[in-house]
Design a protein around this motif. Structure first.
Motif, PDB file in Angstrom:
ATOM      1  N   UNK A 187       0.839  -1.195   0.000  1.00  0.00           N
ATOM      2  CA  UNK A 187       0.000   0.000   0.000  1.00  0.00           C
ATOM      3  C   UNK A 187       0.877   1.249   0.000  1.00  0.00           C
ATOM      4  N   UNK A 188       0.472   2.279  -0.703  1.00  0.00           N
ATOM      5  CA  UNK A 188       1.222   3.532  -0.762  1.00  0.00           C
ATOM      6  C   UNK A 188       0.327   4.696  -0.370  1.00  0.00           C
ATOM      7  N   UNK A 189       0.942   5.749   0.169  1.00  0.00           N
ATOM      8  CA  UNK A 189       0.183   6.977   0.396  1.00  0.00           C
ATOM      9  C   UNK A 189       1.118   8.175   0.414  1.00  0.00           C
ATOM     10  N   UNK A 190       0.540   9.318   0.088  1.00  0.00           N
ATOM     11  CA  UNK A 190       1.243  10.590   0.167  1.00  0.00           C
ATOM     12  C   UNK A 190       0.249  11.663   0.555  1.00  0.00           C
ATOM     13  N   UNK A 191       0.727  12.665   1.244  1.00  0.00           N
ATOM     14  CA  UNK A 191      -0.080  13.851   1.555  1.00  0.00           C
ATOM     15  C   UNK A 191       0.370  15.027   0.696  1.00  0.00           C
ATOM     16  N   UNK A 192       1.331  14.795  -0.166  1.00  0.00           N
ATOM     17  CA  UNK A 192       1.909  15.835  -1.009  1.00  0.00           C
ATOM     18  C   UNK A 192       1.195  15.917  -2.361  1.00  0.00           C
ATOM     19  N   UNK A 200      -4.177  12.564 -13.715  1.00  0.00           N
ATOM     20  CA  UNK A 200      -4.877  13.023 -12.523  1.00  0.00           C
ATOM     21  C   UNK A 200      -3.884  13.778 -11.657  1.00  0.00           C
ATOM     22  N   UNK A 201      -4.262  14.982 -11.251  1.00  0.00           N
ATOM     23  CA  UNK A 201      -3.435  15.807 -10.376  1.00  0.00           C
ATOM     24  C   UNK A 201      -4.182  16.007  -9.067  1.00  0.00           C
ATOM     25  N   UNK A 202      -3.441  16.047  -7.979  1.00  0.00           N
ATOM     26  CA  UNK A 202      -4.106  16.284  -6.711  1.00  0.00           C
ATOM     27  C   UNK A 202      -3.141  16.427  -5.557  1.00  0.00           C
ATOM     28  N   UNK A 203      -3.725  16.513  -4.377  1.00  0.00           N
ATOM     29  CA  UNK A 203      -2.972  16.559  -3.126  1.00  0.00           C
ATOM     30  C   UNK A 203      -3.469  15.419  -2.251  1.00  0.00           C
ATOM     31  N   UNK A 204      -2.590  14.490  -1.957  1.00  0.00           N
ATOM     32  CA  UNK A 204      -2.940  13.375  -1.099  1.00  0.00           C
ATOM     33  C   UNK A 204      -3.532  12.209  -1.853  1.00  0.00           C
ATOM     34  N   UNK A 205      -2.889  11.065  -1.731  1.00  0.00           N
ATOM     35  CA  UNK A 205      -3.345   9.848  -2.405  1.00  0.00           C
ATOM     36  C   UNK A 205      -3.080   8.673  -1.493  1.00  0.00           C
ATOM     37  N   UNK A 206      -3.983   7.709  -1.526  1.00  0.00           N
ATOM     38  CA  UNK A 206      -3.918   6.504  -0.708  1.00  0.00           C
ATOM     39  C   UNK A 206      -4.335   5.368  -1.627  1.00  0.00           C
ATOM     40  N   UNK A 207      -3.461   4.362  -1.858  1.00  0.00           N
ATOM     41  CA  UNK A 207      -3.783   3.359  -2.867  1.00  0.00           C
ATOM     42  C   UNK A 207      -2.973   2.079  -2.688  1.00  0.00           C
ATOM     43  N   UNK A 208      -3.450   1.002  -3.334  1.00  0.00           N
ATOM     44  CA  UNK A 208      -2.626  -0.188  -3.455  1.00  0.00           C
ATOM     45  C   UNK A 208      -1.587   0.091  -4.543  1.00  0.00           C
ATOM     46  N   UNK A 209      -0.556  -0.733  -4.657  1.00  0.00           N
ATOM     47  CA  UNK A 209       0.527  -0.439  -5.597  1.00  0.00           C
ATOM     48  C   UNK A 209       0.121  -0.594  -7.061  1.00  0.00           C
ATOM     49  N   UNK A 246      -7.328   0.393  -6.238  1.00  0.00           N
ATOM     50  CA  UNK A 246      -8.127   0.923  -5.128  1.00  0.00           C
ATOM     51  C   UNK A 246      -7.531   2.264  -4.711  1.00  0.00           C
ATOM     52  N   UNK A 247      -7.966   3.336  -5.349  1.00  0.00           N
ATOM     53  CA  UNK A 247      -7.384   4.654  -5.115  1.00  0.00           C
ATOM     54  C   UNK A 247      -8.338   5.541  -4.327  1.00  0.00           C
ATOM     55  N   UNK A 248      -7.791   6.215  -3.343  1.00  0.00           N
ATOM     56  CA  UNK A 248      -8.500   7.271  -2.621  1.00  0.00           C
ATOM     57  C   UNK A 248      -7.694   8.550  -2.803  1.00  0.00           C
ATOM     58  N   UNK A 249      -8.331   9.590  -3.352  1.00  0.00           N
ATOM     59  CA  UNK A 249      -7.673  10.867  -3.569  1.00  0.00           C
ATOM     60  C   UNK A 249      -8.284  11.880  -2.614  1.00  0.00           C
TER      61      UNK A 249
END
Length: 185
Positions: free
Chosen positions: A141-146, A157-166, A170-173
């Protein structure tokens, strides 16, 4: 008799003072050694090529020019000051790659903190770009708040903060910005 008592007391005081001085010097050396051990790595490795397997299958291959081993700390870790190139293999031996300028692997939590020009590219042609990414090895699993950019065949897709499997199935933005992509039926 008085002279003998004075002499004995003087000898006793001298012996105690010398004993205390030796004990203090010995403790001071131990304190100095502890300080060195805590600030210095337990080991340094250059041009590493680590391969991880599970049940006979290759699951990851880590390449780095330099690794500093701080397993001598209370919360042990390995530092990669010159970056890493990590190849991850899934159950079907499909390859995904991770590149960063700097990384820290925390032994107890099996988490990698990737920093600086982080790029995660999957075998499905999805590529994530960000400045910092956390990878949890056990959960894949990976995540960033950047801020990030996720480039995929369906668009960017551009954004701030991502939570996902590799695999990015299963992506949460957290926050999406100026994105262009197609949603499949």
């Amino acid at each position: 008799m008085k002279y003998l008592k004075k002499n004995n007391i003087l000898h006793l005081v001298t012996v105690l003072a010398v004993t205390l001085c030796f004990q203090c010097a010995d403790n001071f050396k131990k304190v100095q050694q502890v300080g060195v051990l805590q600030n210095e790595p337990a080991g340094v490795a250059k041009d590493i090529n680590l391969k991880y397997t599970d049940s006979g299958l290759l699951t990851a291959n880590l390449l780095s020019p330099k690794m500093l081993d701080y397993s001598n700390r209370e919360f042990g870790y390995s530092e990669f000051p010159e970056g890493i190139f990590l190849i991850l293999y899934d159950k079907n031996q499909n390859k995904s790659t991770v590149i960063s300028d700097y990384a820290i692997y925390y032994n107890e939590t099996a988490m990698i903190d990737l920093q600086g020009n982080v790029k995660l590219a999957t075998y499905k042609n999805d590529t994530l770009y960000t400045d910092q990414l956390y990878y949890f090895e056990k959960d894949e699993w990976v995540f960033t708040n950047n801020p990030f950019r996720l480039k995929s065949p369906s668009g960017d897709t551009y954004g701030n903060g991502l939570d996902s499997d590799v695999d990015f199935t299963q992506i949460n933005i957290l926050e999406m910005n100026n994105s262009e992509f197609q949603i499949d039926n």
